[in-house]
Design an enzyme around this catalytic site. Sequence first.
Site, short mmCIF file in Angstrom:
data_model
loop_
_atom_site.label_atom_id
_atom_site.label_comp_id
_atom_site.label_asym_id
_atom_site.label_seq_id
_atom_site.Cartn_x
_atom_site.Cartn_y
_atom_site.Cartn_z
N LYS A 1 0.60 -1.12 0.21
CA LYS A 1 0.25 0.07 0.16
C LYS A 1 1.09 1.08 -0.07
O LYS A 1 0.47 2.09 -0.91
CB LYS A 1 -0.91 -0.28 0.87
N LYS B 1 -4.75 -9.16 -6.11
CA LYS B 1 -6.29 -9.67 -4.84
C LYS B 1 -7.33 -9.17 -6.09
O LYS B 1 -6.85 -7.57 -6.22
CB LYS B 1 -5.71 -9.73 -3.69
N LYS C 1 -12.04 -4.69 -2.44
CA LYS C 1 -13.08 -4.07 -2.42
C LYS C 1 -12.58 -2.01 -2.63
O LYS C 1 -13.62 -1.38 -3.02
CB LYS C 1 -13.82 -4.17 -1.61
P1 TYM Z 1 -9.74 -6.55 4.64
O1 TYM Z 1 -11.82 -5.36 5.21
O2 TYM Z 1 -9.23 -5.73 3.52
O3 TYM Z 1 -10.59 -7.43 4.29
C1 TYM Z 1 -11.56 -8.07 5.40
C2 TYM Z 1 -11.49 -10.25 5.40
O4 TYM Z 1 -11.53 -10.49 3.59
C3 TYM Z 1 -10.53 -11.10 3.66
N1 TYM Z 1 -9.80 -10.63 1.86
C4 TYM Z 1 -9.68 -11.58 0.52
N2 TYM Z 1 -9.80 -12.86 1.27
C5 TYM Z 1 -10.26 -13.56 0.32
N3 TYM Z 1 -9.63 -13.03 -0.87
C6 TYM Z 1 -9.53 -11.73 -1.26
N4 TYM Z 1 -9.26 -11.42 -2.64
C7 TYM Z 1 -9.85 -10.65 0.13
N5 TYM Z 1 -9.87 -9.73 0.23
C8 TYM Z 1 -9.88 -8.79 1.47
C9 TYM Z 1 -9.33 -10.47 4.33
O5 TYM Z 1 -7.94 -11.71 4.99
C10 TYM Z 1 -9.77 -10.24 5.79
O6 TYM Z 1 -9.99 -11.07 6.08
N6 TYM Z 1 -7.25 -5.34 8.87
C11 TYM Z 1 -8.19 -6.40 8.46
C12 TYM Z 1 -9.58 -6.39 9.06
C13 TYM Z 1 -9.61 -5.77 10.84
C14 TYM Z 1 -9.13 -7.22 11.32
C15 TYM Z 1 -8.85 -6.95 12.94
C16 TYM Z 1 -9.47 -9.00 11.00
C17 TYM Z 1 -9.28 -5.31 11.97
N7 TYM Z 1 -9.12 -5.82 12.48
C18 TYM Z 1 -9.29 -7.98 13.80
C19 TYM Z 1 -8.71 -9.66 11.84
C20 TYM Z 1 -9.25 -9.28 13.06
C21 TYM Z 1 -8.86 -5.42 7.01
O7 TYM Z 1 -8.08 -4.34 6.38
O8 TYM Z 1 -9.49 -6.71 6.52
#
Ligand code: TYM
Length: 332
Positions: free
Chosen positions: A116, A199, A202
């Site tokens: 990023k 990847k 969103k």
């Molecule tokens: P975030 O919002 O980017 O994504 C949310 C969840 O979706 C999964 N994910 C994917 N899995 C498979 N293929 C993809 N293309 C894909 N894109 C996203 C991510 O791995 C994630 O599980 N920092 C985290 C949010 C967070 C969090 C936490 C998660 C904050 N605190 C504590 C678990 C525990 C994030 O930005 O996820």
Amino acid sequence: MKNNEQKVMLTGVRPSGNLTLGNYLGAIKNFVTRQAQYKSYIFVADLHAITSPRDPAELRIAVNDCIAMYLACGVDPEQTIVFRQSDVLEHGIMGFIMTFQTHMGELSRMTQFKLKSQNVGKNGIDTGLFVYPPLMSADILLYNTDIVPVGLDQQQHVELTRDLAQRFNKRYGDTFNEPDVYIAPVGNKILNLQNPTEKMNKSDGPNPGTIFLMDDLKLVRKKIMSAVTDSESVVRFDEEAKPGISNLISILAATTGESIESIEKRFVGHGYGEFKREVADAVCNLIGNIQTKHQQFKNPDVLDAILTAGAERARIVAAETLNRARVALGLK
Ligand code: TYM
């Protein structure tokens, strides 16, 4: 030692755009199928959404959308504590404490940070991008979490959380539970359909390679039918040589539960057109069901009631853990 009923599962999503098929298959689905087996928490990581400047009105909408989507995907507020991260103030203080347990080198090595921070604005890299992993550790540690279902891109952050918990416990005495990551065997990294080395994200915005859970079903079908493949015309899983087809196989496998081997066998001698049609049918069926349920959960009063109740329950546990950490640190 905790017995099975006391084991805790937690996950969260950053409200940084509409949820994608990747978010569902990589994280939410794995949470939903296990929510009854654990003491379960799911939250909207809104503090993580302000690591870069954000329009406040748009953020408020994104938070509600994310909650409605959790419910539409099958999160059951009777079984699971659903809350907004910023409603539980302990996250901020614990995030601060965990940041101070972390080394610069550890944060510099985080793949998400490296990726990023490639698109740097004129003011340089936002500090939020650098220090958000220890806030994520705080999110996890506050609830004595045992298992964190996430996609592959978040694995490193959960591993950092384990390291920080161990480091803290060693320095200040046993305070935190050390969590395990849960990565689904298939669907843990759904790739962009037009650029299957990247990847599916969103935050990409409208994109022919990204399937959003709120996309019109005709558009979903069109995106899948025009997904980039290769010239071989053999439905075979080979991530190196055939990233596009392998991605579609993973999507089909994760959506239906069928194994990759079985999909490969069934499509011997069939062309990509037929294969893509089946992937499109499966995904449209899944997303169609989610969208129907989503309609029922759009009422802001219902969402507010769920979030208020969720935050109250979450706060009790978070306050206990923060108190323990403060006592251990000599802050109390
Ligand atoms: P975030 O919002 O980017 O994504 C949310 C969840 O979706 C999964 N994910 C994917 N899995 C498979 N293929 C993809 N293309 C894909 N894109 C996203 C991510 O791995 C994630 O599980 N920092 C985290 C949010 C967070 C969090 C936490 C998660 C904050 N605190 C504590 C678990 C525990 C994030 O930005 O996820």
